[in-house]
Design a protein around this motif. Structure first.
Motif, PDB file in Angstrom:
ATOM      1  N   ALA A  16      -1.094   6.337  -4.614  1.00  0.00           N
ATOM      2  CA  ALA A  16      -0.039   5.760  -3.789  1.00  0.00           C
ATOM      3  C   ALA A  16      -0.541   4.609  -2.919  1.00  0.00           C
ATOM      4  O   ALA A  16       0.062   3.527  -2.908  1.00  0.00           O
ATOM      5  CB  ALA A  16       0.611   6.850  -2.922  1.00  0.00           C
ATOM      6  N   PRO A  17      -1.656   4.765  -2.160  1.00  0.00           N
ATOM      7  CA  PRO A  17      -2.117   3.638  -1.350  1.00  0.00           C
ATOM      8  C   PRO A  17      -2.568   2.446  -2.183  1.00  0.00           C
ATOM      9  O   PRO A  17      -2.365   1.294  -1.785  1.00  0.00           O
ATOM     10  CB  PRO A  17      -3.275   4.219  -0.527  1.00  0.00           C
ATOM     11  CG  PRO A  17      -3.681   5.469  -1.208  1.00  0.00           C
ATOM     12  CD  PRO A  17      -2.453   5.991  -1.868  1.00  0.00           C
ATOM     13  N   ALA A  19      -1.317   1.600  -5.130  1.00  0.00           N
ATOM     14  CA  ALA A  19      -0.101   0.956  -5.619  1.00  0.00           C
ATOM     15  C   ALA A  19       0.499   0.061  -4.543  1.00  0.00           C
ATOM     16  O   ALA A  19       0.956  -1.058  -4.818  1.00  0.00           O
ATOM     17  CB  ALA A  19       0.911   2.012  -6.055  1.00  0.00           C
ATOM     18  N   ARG A  20       0.489   0.542  -3.304  1.00  0.00           N
ATOM     19  CA  ARG A  20       1.022  -0.264  -2.206  1.00  0.00           C
ATOM     20  C   ARG A  20       0.148  -1.495  -1.967  1.00  0.00           C
ATOM     21  O   ARG A  20       0.647  -2.595  -1.713  1.00  0.00           O
ATOM     22  CB  ARG A  20       1.086   0.590  -0.941  1.00  0.00           C
ATOM     23  CG  ARG A  20       1.736  -0.120   0.234  1.00  0.00           C
ATOM     24  CD  ARG A  20       1.955   0.821   1.392  1.00  0.00           C
ATOM     25  NE  ARG A  20       2.695   0.166   2.464  1.00  0.00           N
ATOM     26  CZ  ARG A  20       3.084   0.784   3.565  1.00  0.00           C
ATOM     27  NH1 ARG A  20       2.817   2.071   3.733  1.00  0.00           N
ATOM     28  NH2 ARG A  20       3.757   0.137   4.491  1.00  0.00           N
ATOM     29  N   LEU A  21      -1.160  -1.323  -2.064  1.00  0.00           N
ATOM     30  CA  LEU A  21      -2.088  -2.438  -1.866  1.00  0.00           C
ATOM     31  C   LEU A  21      -1.918  -3.505  -2.949  1.00  0.00           C
ATOM     32  O   LEU A  21      -1.961  -4.706  -2.674  1.00  0.00           O
ATOM     33  CB  LEU A  21      -3.512  -1.881  -1.868  1.00  0.00           C
ATOM     34  CG  LEU A  21      -4.701  -2.818  -1.678  1.00  0.00           C
ATOM     35  CD1 LEU A  21      -5.872  -2.003  -1.120  1.00  0.00           C
ATOM     36  CD2 LEU A  21      -5.148  -3.469  -2.980  1.00  0.00           C
ATOM     37  N   ARG A  23       0.746  -4.126  -4.867  1.00  0.00           N
ATOM     38  CA  ARG A  23       2.088  -4.687  -5.069  1.00  0.00           C
ATOM     39  C   ARG A  23       2.174  -6.171  -4.691  1.00  0.00           C
ATOM     40  O   ARG A  23       2.656  -6.988  -5.489  1.00  0.00           O
ATOM     41  CB  ARG A  23       3.126  -3.870  -4.307  1.00  0.00           C
ATOM     42  CG  ARG A  23       4.558  -4.311  -4.590  1.00  0.00           C
ATOM     43  CD  ARG A  23       5.580  -3.439  -3.897  1.00  0.00           C
ATOM     44  NE  ARG A  23       6.923  -3.883  -4.220  1.00  0.00           N
ATOM     45  CZ  ARG A  23       7.607  -3.495  -5.285  1.00  0.00           C
ATOM     46  NH1 ARG A  23       7.051  -2.635  -6.138  1.00  0.00           N
ATOM     47  NH2 ARG A  23       8.813  -3.957  -5.522  1.00  0.00           N
ATOM     48  N   ALA A 274      13.732   2.040   1.888  1.00  0.00           N
ATOM     49  CA  ALA A 274      12.327   1.806   1.557  1.00  0.00           C
ATOM     50  C   ALA A 274      11.439   1.873   2.778  1.00  0.00           C
ATOM     51  O   ALA A 274      10.299   1.460   2.735  1.00  0.00           O
ATOM     52  CB  ALA A 274      12.175   0.441   0.875  1.00  0.00           C
ATOM     53  N   ASP A 277       7.877   3.137   2.479  1.00  0.00           N
ATOM     54  CA  ASP A 277       6.899   2.467   1.624  1.00  0.00           C
ATOM     55  C   ASP A 277       7.287   0.997   1.447  1.00  0.00           C
ATOM     56  O   ASP A 277       7.733   0.592   0.399  1.00  0.00           O
ATOM     57  CB  ASP A 277       6.814   3.159   0.266  1.00  0.00           C
ATOM     58  CG  ASP A 277       5.692   2.582  -0.592  1.00  0.00           C
ATOM     59  OD1 ASP A 277       5.771   2.734  -1.823  1.00  0.00           O
ATOM     60  OD2 ASP A 277       4.758   1.982  -0.044  1.00  0.00           O
ATOM     61  N   ALA A 279       7.312  -3.001   0.812  1.00  0.00           N
ATOM     62  CA  ALA A 279       6.597  -3.811  -0.159  1.00  0.00           C
ATOM     63  C   ALA A 279       5.672  -4.772   0.522  1.00  0.00           C
ATOM     64  O   ALA A 279       4.879  -5.390  -0.127  1.00  0.00           O
ATOM     65  CB  ALA A 279       7.585  -4.564  -1.041  1.00  0.00           C
TER      66      ALA A 279
END
Length: 279
Positions: A16-17, A19-21, A23, A274, A277, A279
């Motif tokens: 998860a972290p 994926a956020r990094l 994006r 959102a 999380d 973007a």
């Protein structure tokens, strides 16, 4: 007979972290035409390179089999990709020259006013007085100050005031336009921020300072006011750090270490759905 809950794969907590990094990086890749296959090739090379150089066992030669085991990449591919050497981030000449001159203009008391702001400078002056020529000559003698000035005026790094003095503009601090200087700092600064965060995660004790002040659920007006004030605070801190580092370098014997002190300010509108999380 008791049942044991299956354990999550090692590294699953990073999904998860990461994926956020990634994006915003993927957003940049798509915008600049870096396709998924091209990124896959780059990641394959980096996996092999990191495993080869960063995970070698002391006193033992790194093998294709071990690199394959660490990365999940087939040994034939590992054999093909190994030996390229650790990547070196060379500083573009234009970036190095400009940053050193700007740093001196912002830090050296001879070129700043009593408040520590960069002073407007005459093109030349006699008797060793501060001037744009003496500023440039104190950093490099490989270029004529006039050539540097022409480049800076063209790029908007400097302007000339009604008295004919050269004035440093704010744009000199932050390269823009997606050119080589901006992309160099993009890679350098993000690398150092991520490297500090990774060192804090994998190390026994967090070795680097990495903190942030953050508030959610703000009005647009307050978010803009906080962003503006944060910029002022950040610039004051950067200028103070630059002055102290510049003065300390005058008596430092030099060596193989480097140091980076960075700050960032970010704000955005987050849709309610959102909010957990962004973007």
């Amino acid at each position: 007979m008791s049942e044991t809950a299956p354990t999550a794969p090692e590294g699953a907590s990073l999904h998860a972290p990461v994926a956020r990094l990634l994006r915003p990086l993927v957003r940049l890749f798509v915008a600049r035409g870096i396709t998924f296959p091209a990124l896959t090739n780059l990641l394959r090379e980096l996996y092999v390179n990191v495993a080869e150089y960063d995970f070698a066992l002391p006193g033992k030669e790194q093998t294709d089999s071990r690199v394959s085991l660490l990365t999940g990449i087939h040994r034939k591919e590992v054999r093909r990709l190994r030996g390229a050497g650790a990547p070196v981030s060379a500083v573009p000449v234009a970036v190095s020259r400009t940053s050193r001159i700007v740093a001196r203009w912002l830090a050296d008391p001879a070129f700043t006013d009593r408040a520590g702001r960069p002073s407007p400078l005459p093109r030349s002056a006699e008797g060793g007085a501060a001037s744009f020529e003496s500023l440039v000559a104190g950093v490099t003698r490989d270029l004529r100050p006039r050539a540097v000035l022409d480049e800076w005026l063209d790029r908007g790094f400097a302007t000339i005031d009604p008295e004919g003095r050269i004035v440093l503009t704010e744009s000199a601090y932050v390269p823009k336009g997606g050119g080589e200087p901006q992309l160099y700092y993009f890679g350098r600064n993000l690398h150092d921020h991520i490297a500090a965060s990774v060192a804090n995660i994998v190390g026994d004790t967090p070795p680097f300072l990495e903190r942030a002040v953050h508030y959610d659920g703000l009005s647009e007006d307050l978010a803009k006011r906080l962003e503006a004030r944060a910029r002022e605070i950040a610039m004051e801190a950067l200028q103070q750090a630059n002055r102290e580092a510049h003065a300390a370098c005058e008596t430092d014997p030099g060596g193989s270490h480097r140091w980076n002190f960075g700050l960032y300010v970010y704000a955005e509108s987050v849709p309610p759905a959102a909010s957990g999380d962004p973007a």
